[in-house]
Scaffold this active site. Structure first.
Site, PDB file in Angstrom:
ATOM      1  N   THR A 164       0.857  -1.195   0.000  1.00 15.38           N
ATOM      2  CA  THR A 164       0.000   0.000   0.000  1.00 15.38           C
ATOM      3  C   THR A 164       0.890   1.241   0.000  1.00 15.38           C
ATOM      4  O   THR A 164       2.016   1.181   0.475  1.00 15.38           O
ATOM      5  CB  THR A 164      -0.883  -0.027   1.269  1.00 15.38           C
ATOM      6  OG1 THR A 164      -1.900  -0.987   1.068  1.00 15.38           O
ATOM      7  CG2 THR A 164      -1.515   1.315   1.587  1.00 15.38           C
ATOM      8  N   THR A 211       0.258   1.018   6.797  1.00 16.51           N
ATOM      9  CA  THR A 211       0.182  -0.118   5.882  1.00 16.51           C
ATOM     10  C   THR A 211       0.253  -1.388   6.730  1.00 16.51           C
ATOM     11  O   THR A 211       0.697  -1.349   7.868  1.00 16.51           O
ATOM     12  CB  THR A 211       1.320  -0.088   4.837  1.00 16.51           C
ATOM     13  OG1 THR A 211       1.201  -1.248   3.999  1.00 16.51           O
ATOM     14  CG2 THR A 211       2.696  -0.097   5.480  1.00 16.51           C
ATOM     15  N   GLY A 212      -0.211  -2.487   6.170  1.00 17.91           N
ATOM     16  CA  GLY A 212      -0.214  -3.744   6.923  1.00 17.91           C
ATOM     17  C   GLY A 212      -1.590  -4.372   6.887  1.00 17.91           C
ATOM     18  O   GLY A 212      -2.422  -4.001   6.052  1.00 17.91           O
ATOM     19  N   GLY A 255      -5.079  -4.679   7.273  1.00 16.48           N
ATOM     20  CA  GLY A 255      -6.076  -3.640   7.512  1.00 16.48           C
ATOM     21  C   GLY A 255      -6.958  -3.913   8.708  1.00 16.48           C
ATOM     22  O   GLY A 255      -7.305  -3.001   9.466  1.00 16.48           O
ATOM     23  N   GLY A 271     -10.726  -2.217   3.705  1.00 20.15           N
ATOM     24  CA  GLY A 271      -9.637  -2.284   4.685  1.00 20.15           C
ATOM     25  C   GLY A 271      -9.504  -0.987   5.462  1.00 20.15           C
ATOM     26  O   GLY A 271     -10.432  -0.181   5.534  1.00 20.15           O
TER      27      GLY A 271
HETATM   28  N1  ASP Z   1      -3.612  -2.053   4.664  1.00 17.06           N
HETATM   29  C1  ASP Z   1      -3.972  -2.627   3.395  1.00 17.06           C
HETATM   30  C2  ASP Z   1      -5.261  -3.378   3.538  1.00 17.06           C
HETATM   31  O1  ASP Z   1      -5.416  -4.125   4.491  1.00 17.06           O
HETATM   32  C3  ASP Z   1      -2.948  -3.551   2.861  1.00 17.06           C
HETATM   33  C4  ASP Z   1      -1.585  -2.925   2.711  1.00 17.06           C
HETATM   34  O2  ASP Z   1      -1.131  -2.213   3.586  1.00 17.06           O
HETATM   35  O3  ASP Z   1      -0.941  -3.180   1.699  1.00 17.06           O
HETATM   36  O4  ASP Z   1      -6.082  -3.279   2.672  1.00 17.06           O
END
Ligand code: ASP
Length: 283
Positions: free
Chosen positions: A140, A191-192, A194, A170
């Protein structure tokens, strides 16, 4: 920004550039859901008036972050998804682009195979992710900025978690979770996983910490320690970038990598890294 552009302009342009790049899981290059389709989402927030906008379930908007800004500035709402969001983009003549790349199609096939291949009883995607972390780098994109006027802003954009269910939203478009900005504290983008960022309202937590006197770096590390303490599921990858009102920069994660960079006045080009501060401890 050197020419006087605002923090909101800069986070939007930074995120839009990454949405166009094709390397990241946002805009062109977004991950595919379980039905092999793209559903993108993005949000933006400014810290002076606490205005915010977000859009979700987008199939072919070239820059979801631009639509998020339109929601923020040209509607009475904060979050618009699906058909309504697509309609708004049509009214405002936003550019369209097929976000599917050959690389994501290849990842999709690998991920689907890992999901079904020989292990049909897998109860949760988290188990699959734990067994095959190399298949699920999240990618992300987000940006935070502080401008000459002393205003902060944050923006985040994503294709979402690979193999997500259709309709899944998310953290990235949720204000307080993936994105938060407030001139009383600072700005943060996450990010991570969600679902974890949502449950911990993590970007708002980082800002609250800064409001209580922590630097952006301290607040980011503290929030990752909170993840490590409170989320004991198999897969709890999380990464944060933040900025406090003194221009202090924060970046921390518990995942193996998190690409990030920054630029400050006087620097001719940004500095960038593949990792920031990795936090494995608990509170
Ligand atoms: N946070 C994003 C989600 O869960 C994923 C990501 O950080 O790449 O949609």
């Amino acid at each position: 920004m050197e020419k006087g552009g605002s923090a909101v302009d800069s986070v939007m342009e930074a995120v839009a550039a990454m949405e166009d790049n094709g390397v990241f899981n946002a805009g062109y290059g977004s991950s595919l859901n379980i039905e092999k389709k793209v559903e993108m989402e993005a949000s933006i927030m400014e810290g002076k008036m606490l205005q915010a906008g977000a859009a979700g379930l987008l199939t072919d908007i070239r820059n979801p972050v631009r639509l998020a800004r339109i929601v923020m500035e040209e509607t009475d709402h904060v979050f618009v998804v699906g058909e309504g969001a697509e309609k708004l983009a049509r009214f405002r003549k936003l550019e369209r682009r097929n976000p599917v790349t050959p690389l994501r199609l290849m990842y999709y096939e690998q991920q689907k195979k890992a999901l079904t291949g020989g292990k049909p009883q897998l109860p949760k995607l988290a188990i699959l992710v734990k067994e095959h972390p190399e298949l699920f780098s999240l990618e992300t994109v987000g940006a935070v900025a502080l401008d000459k006027e002393g205003n902060v802003a944050a923006a985040t954009s994503t294709g979402g978690f690979p193999l997500k269910l259709p309709g899944r939203i998310g953290d990235s478009p949720l204000i307080g979770c993936g994105t938060y900005a407030d001139n009383l504290s600072g700005a943060c983008s996450a990010t991570g996983v969600g679902e974890i960022a949502i449950r911990l309202v993590i970007s708002k937590s980082v800002c609250a910490s800064m409001e209580n006197g922590r630097t952006a770096q301290e607040a980011s590390e503290q929030a990752i320690r909170l993840v490590n303490t409170r989320i004991l599921s198999a897969y709890n990858a999380m990464g944060l970038i933040a900025l406090d009102m003194h221009g202090g920069i924060g970046a921390a994660h518990n995942s193996p990598n998190m690409c990030w960079g920054y630029i400050k006045p006087g620097m001719s080009e940004p500095k960038a890294w593949l990792k920031a501060k990795i936090v494995k401890e608990r509170l």
